[in-house]
Structures are given as structure tokens and as C-alpha cells.
Design a protein around this motif. Structure first.
Motif, PDB file in Angstrom:
ATOM      1  N   GLU A   1      62.451  59.057  44.063  1.00  0.00           N
ATOM      2  CA  GLU A   1      61.491  58.121  44.642  1.00  0.00           C
ATOM      3  C   GLU A   1      60.457  57.769  43.585  1.00  0.00           C
ATOM      4  O   GLU A   1      60.199  58.547  42.660  1.00  0.00           O
ATOM      5  CB  GLU A   1      60.776  58.743  45.842  1.00  0.00           C
ATOM      6  N   GLU A   2      59.855  56.608  43.773  1.00  0.00           N
ATOM      7  CA  GLU A   2      58.764  56.190  42.898  1.00  0.00           C
ATOM      8  C   GLU A   2      57.508  56.005  43.738  1.00  0.00           C
ATOM      9  O   GLU A   2      57.532  55.289  44.741  1.00  0.00           O
ATOM     10  CB  GLU A   2      59.111  54.893  42.165  1.00  0.00           C
ATOM     11  N   GLU A   3      56.443  56.657  43.340  1.00  0.00           N
ATOM     12  CA  GLU A   3      55.153  56.473  44.000  1.00  0.00           C
ATOM     13  C   GLU A   3      54.362  55.432  43.227  1.00  0.00           C
ATOM     14  O   GLU A   3      54.107  55.594  42.024  1.00  0.00           O
ATOM     15  CB  GLU A   3      54.378  57.785  44.058  1.00  0.00           C
ATOM     16  N   VAL A   4      53.992  54.354  43.881  1.00  0.00           N
ATOM     17  CA  VAL A   4      53.359  53.226  43.194  1.00  0.00           C
ATOM     18  C   VAL A   4      52.046  52.853  43.869  1.00  0.00           C
ATOM     19  O   VAL A   4      51.799  53.188  45.027  1.00  0.00           O
ATOM     20  CB  VAL A   4      54.284  51.984  43.174  1.00  0.00           C
ATOM     21  N   LYS A   5      51.239  52.151  43.097  1.00  0.00           N
ATOM     22  CA  LYS A   5      50.025  51.534  43.619  1.00  0.00           C
ATOM     23  C   LYS A   5      50.102  50.052  43.289  1.00  0.00           C
ATOM     24  O   LYS A   5      50.424  49.675  42.156  1.00  0.00           O
ATOM     25  CB  LYS A   5      48.778  52.150  42.990  1.00  0.00           C
ATOM     26  N   PHE A   6      49.822  49.189  44.269  1.00  0.00           N
ATOM     27  CA  PHE A   6      49.899  47.745  44.068  1.00  0.00           C
ATOM     28  C   PHE A   6      48.519  47.177  43.734  1.00  0.00           C
ATOM     29  O   PHE A   6      47.488  47.683  44.195  1.00  0.00           O
ATOM     30  CB  PHE A   6      50.447  47.053  45.316  1.00  0.00           C
ATOM     31  N   SER A   7      48.508  46.115  42.942  1.00  0.00           N
ATOM     32  CA  SER A   7      47.252  45.483  42.525  1.00  0.00           C
ATOM     33  C   SER A   7      47.488  43.987  42.310  1.00  0.00           C
ATOM     34  O   SER A   7      48.608  43.561  42.015  1.00  0.00           O
ATOM     35  CB  SER A   7      46.738  46.122  41.230  1.00  0.00           C
ATOM     36  N   THR A   8      46.423  43.205  42.434  1.00  0.00           N
ATOM     37  CA  THR A   8      46.494  41.766  42.164  1.00  0.00           C
ATOM     38  C   THR A   8      45.859  41.394  40.821  1.00  0.00           C
ATOM     39  O   THR A   8      45.710  40.210  40.516  1.00  0.00           O
ATOM     40  CB  THR A   8      45.799  40.966  43.285  1.00  0.00           C
ATOM     41  N   GLU A   9      45.502  42.373  39.999  1.00  0.00           N
ATOM     42  CA  GLU A   9      44.839  42.093  38.725  1.00  0.00           C
ATOM     43  C   GLU A   9      45.720  41.276  37.787  1.00  0.00           C
ATOM     44  O   GLU A   9      45.215  40.535  36.936  1.00  0.00           O
ATOM     45  CB  GLU A   9      44.440  43.400  38.043  1.00  0.00           C
ATOM     46  N   GLY A  10      47.048  41.399  37.904  1.00  0.00           N
ATOM     47  CA  GLY A  10      47.951  40.679  37.014  1.00  0.00           C
ATOM     48  C   GLY A  10      48.267  39.264  37.439  1.00  0.00           C
ATOM     49  O   GLY A  10      49.037  38.572  36.763  1.00  0.00           O
ATOM     50  N   LEU A  11      47.692  38.796  38.548  1.00  0.00           N
ATOM     51  CA  LEU A  11      47.945  37.423  38.998  1.00  0.00           C
ATOM     52  C   LEU A  11      47.463  36.400  37.969  1.00  0.00           C
ATOM     53  O   LEU A  11      46.438  36.603  37.302  1.00  0.00           O
ATOM     54  CB  LEU A  11      47.236  37.154  40.323  1.00  0.00           C
ATOM     55  N   VAL A  12      48.193  35.301  37.864  1.00  0.00           N
ATOM     56  CA  VAL A  12      47.782  34.167  37.037  1.00  0.00           C
ATOM     57  C   VAL A  12      47.815  32.907  37.903  1.00  0.00           C
ATOM     58  O   VAL A  12      48.437  32.879  38.959  1.00  0.00           O
ATOM     59  CB  VAL A  12      48.696  33.985  35.809  1.00  0.00           C
ATOM     60  N   TRP A  13      47.127  31.863  37.433  1.00  0.00           N
ATOM     61  CA  TRP A  13      47.123  30.611  38.177  1.00  0.00           C
ATOM     62  C   TRP A  13      46.991  29.439  37.216  1.00  0.00           C
ATOM     63  O   TRP A  13      46.620  29.605  36.047  1.00  0.00           O
ATOM     64  CB  TRP A  13      46.009  30.593  39.223  1.00  0.00           C
ATOM     65  N   CYS A  14      47.311  28.253  37.694  1.00  0.00           N
ATOM     66  CA  CYS A  14      47.165  27.037  36.911  1.00  0.00           C
ATOM     67  C   CYS A  14      47.322  25.846  37.845  1.00  0.00           C
ATOM     68  O   CYS A  14      47.873  25.980  38.942  1.00  0.00           O
ATOM     69  CB  CYS A  14      48.202  26.960  35.782  1.00  0.00           C
ATOM     70  N   GLN A  15      46.858  24.689  37.406  1.00  0.00           N
ATOM     71  CA  GLN A  15      47.205  23.450  38.096  1.00  0.00           C
ATOM     72  C   GLN A  15      48.382  22.828  37.378  1.00  0.00           C
ATOM     73  O   GLN A  15      48.446  22.799  36.144  1.00  0.00           O
ATOM     74  CB  GLN A  15      46.053  22.454  38.132  1.00  0.00           C
ATOM     75  N   LEU A  16      49.342  22.329  38.147  1.00  0.00           N
ATOM     76  CA  LEU A  16      50.465  21.618  37.563  1.00  0.00           C
ATOM     77  C   LEU A  16      50.018  20.235  37.112  1.00  0.00           C
ATOM     78  O   LEU A  16      49.092  19.651  37.689  1.00  0.00           O
ATOM     79  CB  LEU A  16      51.606  21.490  38.567  1.00  0.00           C
ATOM     80  N   GLN A  17      50.656  19.724  36.094  1.00  0.00           N
ATOM     81  CA  GLN A  17      50.323  18.402  35.588  1.00  0.00           C
ATOM     82  C   GLN A  17      50.618  17.354  36.673  1.00  0.00           C
ATOM     83  O   GLN A  17      51.765  17.225  37.124  1.00  0.00           O
ATOM     84  CB  GLN A  17      51.135  18.108  34.332  1.00  0.00           C
ATOM     85  N   PRO A  18      49.611  16.595  37.136  1.00  0.00           N
ATOM     86  CA  PRO A  18      49.839  15.613  38.204  1.00  0.00           C
ATOM     87  C   PRO A  18      50.939  14.602  37.891  1.00  0.00           C
ATOM     88  O   PRO A  18      51.679  14.199  38.790  1.00  0.00           O
ATOM     89  CB  PRO A  18      48.477  14.933  38.337  1.00  0.00           C
TER      90      PRO A  18
END
Length: 582
Positions: free
Chosen positions: A220-237
Motif C-alpha cells: 500500500e502507499e500512504e499519500v497526502k494530496f495537495s493543490t500546490e502543484g496546480l497551474v493555470w493559463c488563459q488559452l489564446q482567444p
């Protein structure tokens, strides 16, 4: 002329030694079956938590299943749904974007789905495996997956977000596309994101294939989840408009959007980016009003042939996570049974330990910051089977998967008074530097992803010749994502953890020193010290306001290994070399 291609395809010399080809190759095309025709994929929920798992809490995931005698770790994967509540930090009005709402789309997701895991440990039959406790999983997973080949990423749906896939709104990404209008008036936007994480996308498990869980125990793997690695951008219109036109080719509708100089690369969550803030309709094609930044004015064909125009205006905004939780999480464990004589043979073979190579990343932070003139950093630490040292330069304090090129010259690393390489790099973008990085990452005969290649080869300021009108001028718009940069210094001859040939100093600390000089040394041309842009009237400009850069980091990759044996079960060795392999 074709020898290298033939060798790469592993075609060999089949037309030469024909007898060997028939006796040794054709006879081995069909293999003897050691299984018992019971292959299956069994799905298991996070069994020690409720269905909804909050961020930053630990849960256990099964990587093997008792229904199998042999687990196919390379076929197993985690499938999960991440619920997010998102909000833009700076307000824009609902009516400001409604005119061109279909062409303004935001992407939010991960570069690699495995970056949702921030901590990991392993257990076998309820017993914790000593020696492995990775609390830098986000950065380790980024370092490992950013240098994987393009083919490896394209063939894994919802596991990786290649920039070219995001820009064409491909569903084969680990993220979601959200109309910009939903964020108007600082509304909180709810989304559900599907993620697929192959077990072997984790550095510690990269060499695992068939695991005899009936003999060694359930892992088994014991893990902790996080949103620190999220990225974002606007797509070119403009690109979004072309996609919309393809799906709905109605000439009476808005038939095109402008090309706008928004932030054209991934931005870390909670960091600022330039996006469209307003799209206003007008009936004349004159220039922008005072104080407004009109990117382009594009005709809108109507049934009567009249002309209407749209003016795009930019603003700086910041995407934030207001709430996050895992609403669904399954491990999909592949495996099969084996015949009694095969089980007995494996059992006998495991009387002697089997060694499985692995690697682990350790992060160290320097105490000195960069200046406009130079950067000299040193750290005294012990090294354990160190294969690579990668210098990383976060531009913002929260950067963990977004790293643009720092554009340095006279770059060198000294480890215990020895230089790597022996001749310093002239800069961090020319041919020698790029070739060295590809070789250091075992990519010299594979296709790297475009974003990785752009990151190590495309300077952010014009670099020459000096009579070129672009020399010394900052590029205000990137043609491609360039946020996977790092300076990788190779300390081992290669083979990615299969040869213990790196630097090992035991418990003795040695001095590691990095030196570099910025190519350009003023506030408008130095992209590392002044990475941000600002909107000033009708133009984009470099934001040369004083800022304190985050401390640079040193990521050390070390050879480690697992052992499988009947006597000791599954063990992990963070230090040392297997007996007989030194």
C-alpha cells in the motif's frame, strides 16, 4: 547512412546471420505461459478514509490486490476526481466579458497528474517500510516527469498536460477548461477534475514491473494530496475562436478573435498572469480610447453585411483555490495467478534478494540570493550515490512546477573542488548546453516534449548579434510554454539508476558551489530578477519594481534500491550500494 536508424529501431542484422535469426529470434516470438488464465484489474477505494478526502490529510491506497498472485505494477494506476472551488482575485464585471465569452477560456490543472501527491510512504501487510518518507513528492514528480519523452506523455490520458494539447483544448489533459465569464464579479467557480496517475509515474516505482504479492505481501502507499502543484493559463482567444468555428461554422456569428499578448505559458496557482479583462463591442475601427489597451479590432459579419467591432482589454489577475477535496479515488490493480510450479520456482528464487533500482530526490535551499551582477552559492552537505545535481530558480515563493530560464552565462558547478562539466557553460541556451541537458536526462536519442526543449533553448531576451534590433530586448510574449527549466549537472555516467556510479561521501559533508552571471543586468532585460510584466496605458512593459527573489534551490537525485526476498520481505535502501554491485 541508415545504420544509426537501424540500430535505433533495434532491427539488428537479421538479413546477415539468417540461421541465428530463425533459431533464436523467431522461436522466441511465442512464450511459454506461466500464468493460470486469471488476469483481472481490480479497483479499490481509499479504504481507510471516507469517500471524500480533504487536502493535506493522509490516506492509504492499495497497489496490489489479494485476488492476484502477481501484481503488474506497470499496468496499475490511480483514478481520482478532484473537486475545486476557484476564484479570481481581481474583479471584472459580468458584462465586460459577455460579448466574447465563447473565445475566452481558462485552463487549470496539473502539468503531471502525479503532482497532486505531496507526501508518500509505503506499507507491506500493515508494516511501514523504513527508509522511505518523501515529503517533496511534488518537486520530485515534476523533476522526473518533465524530462520524460513526448511519446511517454502522449500515450497516458488525463496523466499529463502537454502545452500543445492544452492550447487546442484536447480532452487528453489532467485539467479542465472553464469559460472566463464564470469568474466575473469574483464568483466562486466549482469544477471536477479527472486525474489518472500510473503507479510508475512515481520516481520510486519507475522500475517496478511484476511484483509477487502472494509471496511478499500486499503493498500500500500512504499519500497526502495537495493543490500546490496546480497551474493555470488563459488559452489564446484566436485559437479558441478557430476551434469554435470548426464546431459551429455559422457565418452570421462572431467569426474570429484577435491574437492577444496574454501570459502565454503555465502560471503556478496563486500567482499572477495577464489575461483578458474586457471585451467591448463598438461600431468603429478607430484606435483605443485613452487608458485602454485595445489588442485588436475584429469585424463581426452579420446577415445584413454590417460591420461590428470588438476591443479586447487586458488585466492582471490571480487564480486562487478556495476549497479542494478528493471526491473519488480508486486504485486499479492489474494482476494474475500463476501455476504451482512457477510459484514454487519464484519462491525458491526469492531466497536470495532481488534488487530493484530506484531513485530519490532531495531538496536543499541556498542562503544567498541572486543580484544583478552575479550569483555565487555554496552548500556543505554529504552526498549519497548522487547521480545528478539540478539547480532550480523559482521566480515566486510558491513556484514548485513552474521554472523559466534564468539566462545566465559562465555557469559552472564545483563539487568538492571538481568542476562539472570540466569546461563551464557559456550560457543556458546554446547548442552545447542543450545537448548536455539532453544527454544528462537520457533524452539524446528520444523526443523531448516541446515545453522542455523550449525551456532550455529559447532565451527570454534577444541575445545577438549585437546589431540585431532585438538584442537586449525582453520578449514580452512567449511563443511556447517555457516553464520546465533547470540546470542539470550529471555526476554519473548514466543508465538512470541501474549503475551505482555517482558520488558518495558517506556521512562526510563536502562543499558544492554554483556560479553564474546574468546575461543582462538591468531591470528591463534580466528575466530572473524582473520576470513580471505590467500593463501601462496601451502597451505591455516589464515591471521593474524592486522585488526580493526567492532563494535558489539544489535538487540532488540519488540512486537508491529496493530488495525483495522471502526472509526480509520488501525493504528500501536510501543509502549504500547492494553487495556485489560496487
Amino acid at each position: 547512412m541508415t545504420y544509426a536508424n537501424v540500430r535505433y529501431k533495434n532491427a539488428g542484422n537479421d538479413e546477415g546471420d539468417v540461421l541465428n535469426f530463425f533459431n533464436n529470434q523467431l522461436r522466441n516470438l511465442v512464450q511459454k505461459n506461466g500464468g493460470d488464465n486469471t488476469f483481472s484489474i481490480v479497483s479499490e477505494h481509499c479504504h481507510d478514509k471516507d469517500v471524500e478526502v480533504p487536502m493535506n490529510t493522509k490516506t492509504k491506497l492499495k497497489l496490489s490486490h489479494s485476488a492476484h498472485s502477481i501484481s503488474q505494477i506497470e499496468k496499475g494506476f490511480i483514478s481520482m476526481t478532484l473537486f475545486l472551488k476557484l476564484q479570481m482575485n481581481n474583479r471584472f464585471n459580468d458584462g465586460d466579458i459577455i460579448n466574447c465569452d465563447k473565445d475566452n477560456i481558462i485552463f487549470v490543472g496539473f502539468k503531471d497528474a502525479v503532482e497532486v501527491i505531496s507526501d508518500a510512504q509505503f506499507w507491506v501487510d500493515g508494516k511501514l517500510i523504513d527508509g522511505y518518507n518523501q515529503s517533496e513528492m511534488i518537486k520530485e514528480s515534476f523533476a522526473y516527469n518533465s524530462i520524460r519523452s513526448a511519446d511517454a506523455k502522449k500515450g497516458a490520458p488525463h496523466s499529463h498536460s502537454l502545452w500543445e494539447s492544452v492550447q487546442c483544448m484536447s480532452p487528453n489533459v489532467c485539467g479542465v477548461y472553464i469559460p472566463l465569464k464564470k469568474f466575473a464579479d469574483k464568483k466562486e467557480v466549482k469544477v471536477n477534475m479527472e486525474l489518472i496517475i500510473p503507479f510508475t509515474d512515481q520516481l520510486a516505482l519507475q522500475a517496478w514491473r511484476l511484483y509477487p504479492n502472494r509471496i511478499l505481501g500486499e503493498i500500500e502507499e500512504e499519500v497526502k494530496f495537495s493543490t500546490e502543484g496546480l497551474v493555470w493559463c488563459q488559452l489564446q482567444p484566436q485559437t479558441v475562436a478557430e476551434i469554435n468555428k470548426f464546431w459551429d461554422p455559422d457565418p452570421t456569428k462572431f467569426n474570429g478573435a484577435p491574437f492577444v499578448p496574454i501570459t502565454n505559458h503555465f502560471t503556478q496557482i496563486d500567482s499572477e498572469a495577464i489575461i483578458v479583462h474586457k471585451c467591448s463591442q463598438t461600431d468603429n475601427a478607430n484606435g483605443p480610447a485613452a487608458g485602454k489597451y485595445a489588442i485588436s479590432i475584429v469585424p463581426r459579419g452579420t446577415a445584413a453585411g454590417a460591420q461590428e467591432y470588438y476591443r479586447y482589454e487586458l488585466g492582471i489577475n490571480q487564480l486562487q483555490v478556495k476549497e479542494a477535496k478528493v471526491t473519488k479515488c480508486l486504485t486499479n490493480c492489474a494482476g494474475f495467478g500463476i501455476k504451482p510450479d512457477v510459484m514454487e520456482g519464484i519462491l525458491q528464487g526469492l531466497q536470495q534478494p532481488i534488487i530493484i533500482p530506484a531513485q530519490e530526490l532531495s531538496k536543499f535551499q541556498f542562503e544567498s540570493r541572486a543580484s544583478n551582477n552575479s550569483l555565487t552559492m555554496s552548500k556543505s552537505i554529504p552526498l549519497r550515490n548522487a547521480t545528478n545535481i539540478t539547480m532550480m530558480f523559482p521566480f515566486n515563493s510558491n513556484d514548485c512546477t513552474v521554472f523559466p530560464n534564468v539566462m545566465y552565462e559562465q555557469v559552472r558547478l564545483t563539487v568538492n573542488k571538481k568542476m562539472y562539466p570540466e569546461t563551464e557553460f557559456d550560457n543556458t541556451w546554446d547548442g552545447r548546453f542543450v545537448e548536455y541537458q539532453l544527454q544528462a536526462n537520457e533524452l539524446d536519442e528520444l523526443e523531448p516534449t516541446k515545453e522542455y526543449l523550449e525551456s532550455i533553448s529559447n532565451p527570454q531576451t534577444g541575445v545577438g548579434p549585437e546589431d540585431d534590433p532585438h538584442y537586449g530586448k525582453r520578449r514580452l510574449f512567449d511563443p511556447f510554454d517555457n516553464t520546465s527549466f533547470g540546470i542539470n549537472f550529471q555526476l554519473e555516467r548514466g543508465n538512470s539508476g541501474y549503475v551505482f556510479d555517482g558520488i558518495d561521501t558517506g556521512s562526510h559533508a563536502i562543499t558544492i558551489e554554483f556560479k553564474g552571471t546574468p546575461k543582462f543586468k538591468d531591470g528591463k532585460t534580466n528575466p530572473y530578477l524582473y520576470p513580471a510584466l505590467k500593463i501601462n496605458g496601451n502597451s505591455l512593459q516589464v515591471n521593474d519594481a524592486e522585488r526580493e527573489t526567492p532563494l535558489p534551490e539544489m535538487w540532488v537525485c540519488s540512486d537508491t534500491y529496493w530488495t525483495w526476498s522471502v526472509e526480509d520481505g520488501v525493504r528500501y535502501y536510501q543509502r549504500g550500494i547492494p553487495a556485489g554491485y560496487d
